[in-house]
Design an enzyme around this catalytic site. Structure first.
Site, short mmCIF file in Angstrom:
data_model
loop_
_atom_site.label_atom_id
_atom_site.label_comp_id
_atom_site.label_asym_id
_atom_site.label_seq_id
_atom_site.Cartn_x
_atom_site.Cartn_y
_atom_site.Cartn_z
N GLU B 46 15.12 -6.66 -3.26
CA GLU B 46 15.33 -7.06 -1.86
C GLU B 46 14.11 -7.80 -1.29
OE1 GLU B 46 18.08 -6.96 -0.38
OE2 GLU B 46 19.22 -5.53 -1.56
N ASN B 50 13.84 -11.78 -0.38
CA ASN B 50 13.50 -12.21 0.98
C ASN B 50 12.36 -13.21 0.98
OD1 ASN B 50 15.47 -10.71 2.20
ND2 ASN B 50 14.10 -9.12 2.99
N ARG B 105 24.14 -14.37 3.31
CA ARG B 105 23.25 -13.22 3.30
C ARG B 105 23.95 -12.11 4.07
NH1 ARG B 105 20.93 -13.39 -0.62
NH2 ARG B 105 19.67 -11.68 0.13
N1 ADP Z 1 9.64 -12.47 3.61
C1 ADP Z 1 10.26 -12.93 4.70
N2 ADP Z 1 9.84 -14.06 5.32
C2 ADP Z 1 10.44 -14.53 6.43
N3 ADP Z 1 11.52 -13.94 7.01
C3 ADP Z 1 12.00 -12.83 6.44
C4 ADP Z 1 11.41 -12.25 5.28
N4 ADP Z 1 12.10 -11.14 4.95
C5 ADP Z 1 13.07 -11.02 5.88
N5 ADP Z 1 13.02 -12.02 6.79
C6 ADP Z 1 13.91 -12.17 7.96
O1 ADP Z 1 14.56 -10.94 8.21
C7 ADP Z 1 15.98 -11.11 8.19
C8 ADP Z 1 16.65 -9.86 7.64
O2 ADP Z 1 16.31 -9.64 6.27
P1 ADP Z 1 17.30 -8.79 5.37
O3 ADP Z 1 17.57 -7.49 6.04
O4 ADP Z 1 16.76 -8.73 4.00
O5 ADP Z 1 18.66 -9.64 5.41
P2 ADP Z 1 19.06 -11.01 4.65
O6 ADP Z 1 18.07 -11.28 3.56
O7 ADP Z 1 20.41 -10.73 4.12
O8 ADP Z 1 19.03 -12.09 5.71
C9 ADP Z 1 16.21 -12.36 7.36
O9 ADP Z 1 17.45 -12.99 7.65
C10 ADP Z 1 15.00 -13.21 7.75
O10 ADP Z 1 15.21 -13.86 8.98
MG MG Z 2 17.34 -9.85 2.29
#
Ligand code: ADP
Ligand code: MG
Lengths: 115, 146
Positions: B46, B50, B105
């Site tokens: 995960e 991300n 996503r």
């Molecule tokens: N490493 C990262 N850098 C920038 N934004 C991030 C990062 N990890 C998460 N995010 C932000 O947080 C949101 C939620 O992440 P997550 O719960 O993993 O859902 P998803 O990956 O399905 O969008 C993402 O849509 C993104 O906007």
């Molecule tokens: Mg994610």
């Protein structure tokens, strides 16, 4: 590595997944399934996860996406042979509110009237 | 005793499997249960995904670092990217919230991390990057003999 196997029984597309479903392999599953749905006359999907050894939230996204496609055309999606860790991911994301779960592939097919 | 390792790799989707398998292999020496190992591999997947999708927006020049630390009874993981950062961390943590619905996503990444680990700390600065710290206590570990 993910292997995607398709079999069709009347208007039901049976998808058997083997290996690992993550962001990298989700793309392949999405493209192959969408291609199949475009080419062939399919109403419902049965997803057999018996040989799926790993899945993360990217798998949730791609499964939900395919569900929306069949649902748009009045179809259903039934998931079968799911392992405990993957079941927890489904529960966390509320997927069982919209997808039906069956123990075995034969049960899933019978549910959709093609066993 | 404490045992540490550090991995650095390119932000390409092929490395998602590499990262979780490597961390899984390192953690195996603590003799976790199958469930604990699956949970650890899932959260690594995960956080790395991300970084690739959101942090670097699939730019393969991005670099991701994972630090793993094994303590007596717990595992600590730190996943670092120097990508675009998160504007609103509280919002990002909400179940089903995603800024990339067009990429299918599910918005469940942080929810899964919080469910599978005992501690989740996200620090992020827009334009500078994101660090995710994860800690898990192993239920079966009362003491380890080396
Ligand atoms: N490493 C990262 N850098 C920038 N934004 C991030 C990062 N990890 C998460 N995010 C932000 O947080 C949101 C939620 O992440 P997550 O719960 O993993 O859902 P998803 O990956 O399905 O969008 C993402 O849509 C993104 O906007
Ligand atoms: Mg994610």
């Amino acid at each position: 590595m993910l292997t995607v196997n398709f079999a069709q029984k009347q208007d039901v597309l049976l998808i058997r997944l083997k290996g690992e479903l993550d962001h990298h392999s989700a793309k392949q599953l999405r493209e192959k399934t969408d291609h199949y749905l475009q080419e062939k006359d399919v109403k419902h999907i049965v997803l057999n996860l018996e040989e799926l050894t790993f899945m993360d939230s990217s798998g949730i996204g791609v499964i939900l996406g395919r569900y929306k496609e069949v649902q748009r055309a009045g179809g259903e999606m039934v998931v079968c042979s799911i392992s405990t860790p993957i079941k927890r991911l489904f529960e966390m994301s509320g997927l069982f509110k919209i997808l039906r779960l069956e123990h075995r592939e034969s049960d899933a097919l019978r549910q959709l009237g093609v066993a | 005793m404490t045992n540490e390792m550090k991995l650095e790799f390119s932000a390409v989707s092929e490395n998602e499997a590499f990262a979780r398998v490597s961390v899984g292999a390192f953690v195996a020496q603590m003799d976790p249960t199958m469930d604990e190992l699956t949970e650890i591999k899932t959260v690594v997947s995960e956080a790395v995904t991300n970084a690739i999708i959101h942090g670097y927006e699939e730019n393969p020049n991005g670099k991701i670092t994972i630090l793993a630390k094994l303590e007596e009874e717990s595992i600590e993981l730190t996943i670092v990217d120097t990508g675009r950062g998160i504007e609103d961390i509280e919002q990002a943590k909400e179940p089903l919230f995603t800024t990339k619905p067009e990429l299918e996503r599910s918005g469940m990444g942080f929810t899964i991390m919080e469910n599978f680990m005992d501690e989740v700390e996200i620090t992020s600065k827009v334009g500078a990057g994101t660090t995710v710290y994860l800690k898990k206590r192993l239920a079966t570990k009362k003491s380890i003999c080396y």
